[in-house]
Design an enzyme around this catalytic site. Structure first.
Site, PDB file in Angstrom:
ATOM      1  N   GLY A   1       5.061  12.079  22.606  1.00 42.17           N
ATOM      2  CA  GLY A   1       5.308  12.981  21.350  1.00 42.17           C
ATOM      3  C   GLY A   1       5.601  14.405  21.631  1.00 42.17           C
ATOM      4  O   GLY A   1       5.272  14.733  23.025  1.00 42.17           O
ATOM      5  N   SER A   2       6.410  15.118  20.916  1.00 39.45           N
ATOM      6  CA  SER A   2       6.459  16.789  21.069  1.00 39.45           C
ATOM      7  C   SER A   2       5.031  17.360  21.399  1.00 39.45           C
ATOM      8  O   SER A   2       4.112  16.920  20.862  1.00 39.45           O
ATOM      9  CB  SER A   2       7.325  17.163  20.103  1.00 39.45           C
ATOM     10  OG  SER A   2       8.708  16.516  20.025  1.00 39.45           O
ATOM     11  N   PRO A   3       5.289  18.536  21.913  1.00 42.02           N
ATOM     12  CA  PRO A   3       4.159  19.281  21.922  1.00 42.02           C
ATOM     13  C   PRO A   3       3.235  19.768  20.811  1.00 42.02           C
ATOM     14  O   PRO A   3       4.227  20.028  19.720  1.00 42.02           O
ATOM     15  CB  PRO A   3       4.311  20.630  22.667  1.00 42.02           C
ATOM     16  CG  PRO A   3       5.599  20.147  23.555  1.00 42.02           C
ATOM     17  CD  PRO A   3       6.236  19.434  22.535  1.00 42.02           C
ATOM     18  N   GLY A   4       1.924  19.523  20.430  1.00 45.10           N
ATOM     19  CA  GLY A   4       1.457  19.738  19.202  1.00 45.10           C
ATOM     20  C   GLY A   4       1.499  18.745  18.215  1.00 45.10           C
ATOM     21  O   GLY A   4       0.806  19.046  17.049  1.00 45.10           O
ATOM     22  N   THR A   5       1.642  17.339  18.491  1.00 44.60           N
ATOM     23  CA  THR A   5       1.671  16.648  17.501  1.00 44.60           C
ATOM     24  C   THR A   5       0.595  15.759  17.324  1.00 44.60           C
ATOM     25  O   THR A   5       0.151  14.936  16.472  1.00 44.60           O
ATOM     26  CB  THR A   5       3.155  15.395  17.976  1.00 44.60           C
ATOM     27  OG1 THR A   5       2.730  15.214  19.279  1.00 44.60           O
ATOM     28  CG2 THR A   5       4.093  16.332  17.428  1.00 44.60           C
TER      29      THR A   5
ATOM     30  N   HIS B   1      24.395  43.069   7.285  1.00 47.26           N
ATOM     31  CA  HIS B   1      24.249  41.853   8.173  1.00 47.26           C
ATOM     32  C   HIS B   1      23.823  40.676   7.702  1.00 47.26           C
ATOM     33  O   HIS B   1      23.976  39.393   7.571  1.00 47.26           O
ATOM     34  CB  HIS B   1      23.704  42.023   9.637  1.00 47.26           C
ATOM     35  CG  HIS B   1      23.691  41.217  10.665  1.00 47.26           C
ATOM     36  ND1 HIS B   1      24.617  41.154  11.682  1.00 47.26           N
ATOM     37  CD2 HIS B   1      23.091  40.068  10.837  1.00 47.26           C
ATOM     38  CE1 HIS B   1      24.414  39.901  12.333  1.00 47.26           C
ATOM     39  NE2 HIS B   1      23.434  39.165  11.914  1.00 47.26           N
ATOM     40  N   GLU B   2      22.414  40.870   7.297  1.00 49.28           N
ATOM     41  CA  GLU B   2      21.474  39.815   6.597  1.00 49.28           C
ATOM     42  C   GLU B   2      22.172  39.373   5.196  1.00 49.28           C
ATOM     43  O   GLU B   2      22.162  38.141   4.959  1.00 49.28           O
ATOM     44  CB  GLU B   2      20.056  40.181   6.383  1.00 49.28           C
ATOM     45  CG  GLU B   2      19.344  40.615   7.498  1.00 49.28           C
ATOM     46  CD  GLU B   2      19.430  39.564   8.736  1.00 49.28           C
ATOM     47  OE1 GLU B   2      19.541  38.346   8.471  1.00 49.28           O
ATOM     48  OE2 GLU B   2      19.701  39.975  10.033  1.00 49.28           O
TER      49      GLU B   2
END
Length: 643
Positions: free
Chosen positions: A202-206, A424-425
């Site tokens: 799994g991805s980091p932090g899952t 810009h935003e």
């Protein structure tokens, strides 16, 4: 009792060792300072003068020193001149008692001790080193080959499966392993065998390590934990020795579970190194493969490993018989996020207005670690504001901080820079509103956050697991909106570098569309690029599989996609230039607008906001409805000159 186990009180042993060292030092000092008190040293000429003056009462004359006393009782010493035959006459004439002093006989025992002391110290150090080598668990100073695996005992802070939420399928897979350990007869009577290993991917932090801790809390059997990097050392053969020692410990405590975190540190593909640079790691992996499924069966030992890079693992490590199960621990969906938030919110005093479902809807793509950090940030914000309960406002502010970065209100910007940032935003926001496939706007701000001077944050209405072509084109147009707004309002020569991250995002998305996802009509549905050295398809380097002519066509197609997005953004902003001015002025006035406020402004030409001070210190000016400093409400004909 195990013979290798040390007996007695370690504190008393240490005290005895240090006491022996102190006595040895004291003996050495006493040997070198064993001379009797010889008094004050004087010159030989002064000594003869004192004798002539009649102040000396007695002396002892040795070969190398004369020791004596004055009539007042003080001692003195002097070094005589060789062959001074007049000294006895001088002493006798002045009534000084004198006698010869026999040379000191050397102490044979002290002499032997002084000579043997260095050898005794060497033997003591060698004995200490051998004792350390004999200690188990790699704790000795020379215990390179001992395993660093630690038996996990969580008497306090015990984690169970009740603390794991949002990853139900992974949890069920591992609950079955725990049930097998508790009641193996239930499965073996039908011919089932206990799994030898489970790989958490799994991805980091899952929550991979959290799942392992939950297994340790639920299993009721010995649980050893070690990191993949603990096997690898600079000395060849140490890693393999540690693997053997770890399995020896596990066999003595079977049935048990061994958890190897970040197994990719030792389990990478073999043969990818140059020369002998990876001999140590490959030997360690070979030993691990043999121990997991070799000639000797390791009954009752379950290996659980975790990694976020399964693509780099050796195929021999992944086959059944070693890792029988590969458990994917995914990013949680909205239901999972709500459950995870509920678990972490139990530790926090909540205000009545807190709704985990609303927070879960606004945090797509958050992992379990991200959500835990979100709850913690909200609690810290509430404490900073001297509140007794954590309210929904703290969770919203914490979400903005986690997603967009902390506000940098102390950053000094000129009015011209603020104005350019606002347009810009506003350009991003106007293009997003007019692109049907774009995600809704969550918030727009011109307050510097993290590394950005401003930001438009969009959030999907629901969890999405794939991109569609129309959404990709919409994202390309939105990314060009800021740059196009600067060109329209300020002119070609005043375009800033603020769009660098937008250009980088648009180029990467267009490249993926062409080379990976087959969304170019000229190149067709073919893959021209392969991802390498990245976890779960993210990050890492890429490799092109194309001729020079095809590479030119790829570059042309990428340029065409970005130019097309630029043209679409230009058409939208020129058509809605009045709304661009309206929104930019609102951002300059309020600095931050929510998605609902932007929709209200574009529909009605104004924003009705409660008159509450901004910021925890309540020193910011009070803003009510969207009325600029000139006192006029925003209208469709607002222009940049009116700011």
């Amino acid at each position: 009792m195990n013979d290798d186990q040390p007996t007695g009180n370690p504190w008393i042993k240490s005290l005895l060792v240090w006491g022996g060292i102190f006595l040895a030092l004291l003996m050495v000092v006493s040997m070198f300072g064993a001379r009797t008190d010889v008094g004050t040293a004087v010159r030989y000429s002064d000594f003869r003068t004192k004798v002539a003056e009649g102040t000396v009462s007695e002396v002892q004359i040795g070969e190398d020193r004369i020791v004596g006393k004055y009539k007042n009782g003080d001692s003195f010493s002097t070094i005589p001149i060789p062959n001074d035959t007049t000294l006895p006459t001088l002493l006798q004439d002045n009534g000084v008692k004198y006698a010869g002093k026999a040379p000191e006989e050397p102490n044979l025992l002290l002499y032997i001790l002084v000579q043997a002391l260095p050898f005794m110290l060497i033997l003591g150090v060698a004995f200490f080193a051998l004792r350390q080598v004999q200690k188990g668990g790699g704790s000795g100073a020379m215990g390179f080959g001992k395993s660093k695996a630690k038996m996990l005992t969580e008497r306090q802070g015990r984690v169970t499966f009740n603390d794991v939420a949002g990853i139900d399928e992974a949890r069920e897979e591992l609950e079955e392993i725990v049930e097998f350990l508790r009641d193996p007869q239930r499965f073996s009577k039908l011919g089932g065998q206990i799994p030898k290993g489970a790989l958490l991917v799994g991805s980091p932090g899952t929550g991979k390590t959290l799942l392992a801790r939950a297994i340790a809390g639920e299993a009721g059997v010995p649980f050893f934990t070690i990191s993949g990097s603990d096997f690898v050392e600079m000395f060849v053969g140490v890693g393999a020795s540690r693997v053997r020692d770890m399995f020896d410990q596990a066999k003595k405590n079977a049935p048990c579970i061994v958890f190897i975190d970040e197994i990719d540190a030792v389990g990478r593909h073999r043969g990818h190194g140059l020369g002998n640079s990876n001999d140590e790691r490959e030997q360690t992996l070979n030993q691990l493969l043999v121990e997991m499924d070799g000639f000797e069966a390791n009954e009752g030992i379950i290996i659980i490993a975790a990694t976020n890079r399964p693509d780099v693992l050796d195929p021999a490590l992944l086959r059944p018989g070693r890792f029988d199960r590969q458990v994917v621990v995914p990013i949680p969906d909205i239901e999972g996020r709500e459950k995870i938030l509920s678990v972490h919110m139990k530790k926090v005093p909540l205000a009545p207005d807190v709704n985990p479902r609303v927070i879960a809807r606004g945090t797509p793509g958050f992992s379990g670690a991200d959500l835990a950090n979100l709850v913690n940030e909200a609690a810290l914000l509430a404490a900073r504001r001297n509140k007794r309960l954590v309210a929904m406002q703290e969770f919203e502010d914490a979400k903005d901080k986690v997603m967009m970065g902390a506000e940098r209100r102390s950053m000094v910007m000129t009015e011209e820079e603020k104005k350019m940032t606002a347009y810009h935003e506003a350009g991003h926001a106007i293009v997003s509103v007019n692109e049907d496939a774009s995600d809704p706007i969550h918030k727009a701000t011109i307050i510097p956050r993290g590394r950005a001077l401003g930001m438009v944050m969009r959030l999907p209405e629901r969890d999405s697991y794939s991109y569609h072509r129309d959404k990709m084109h919409a994202n390309l147009s939105v990314s060009m909106g800021g740059r196009v707004a600067e060109e329209i309002i300020f002119g070609y020569d005043k375009v800033s570098s603020g769009a660098s991250s937008d250009i980088q995002y648009a180029t990467g998305l267009a490249r993926n569309m062409v080379t990976k996802w087959g969304m170019s009509d000229k190149l067709g549905p073919l893959q021209y690029e392969e991802q390498q050295e990245g976890y779960l398809g993210m990050g890492g380097s890429a490799r092109l599989f194309a001729s020079d002519e095809t590479n030119k066509l790829i570059d042309t197609e990428i340029r065409g996609l970005v130019d097309g997005a630029h043209a679409r953004a230009t058409d939208i902003l020129k058509t809605n230039e009045d709304k661009l001015h309206l929104l930019a002025n609102a951002l300059l006035e309020f600095e931050t607008l929510t998605g609902d406020e932007i929709k209200e402004l574009l529909d009605n030409g104004r924003i009705d906001r409660p008159e509450t001070p901004r910021g925890p210190n309540k020193t910011a000016p009070v803003r009510g409805s969207a009325v600029p400093k000139s006192g006029k409400r925003y209208s469709g004909d607002a222009s940049p000159q009116g700011v």
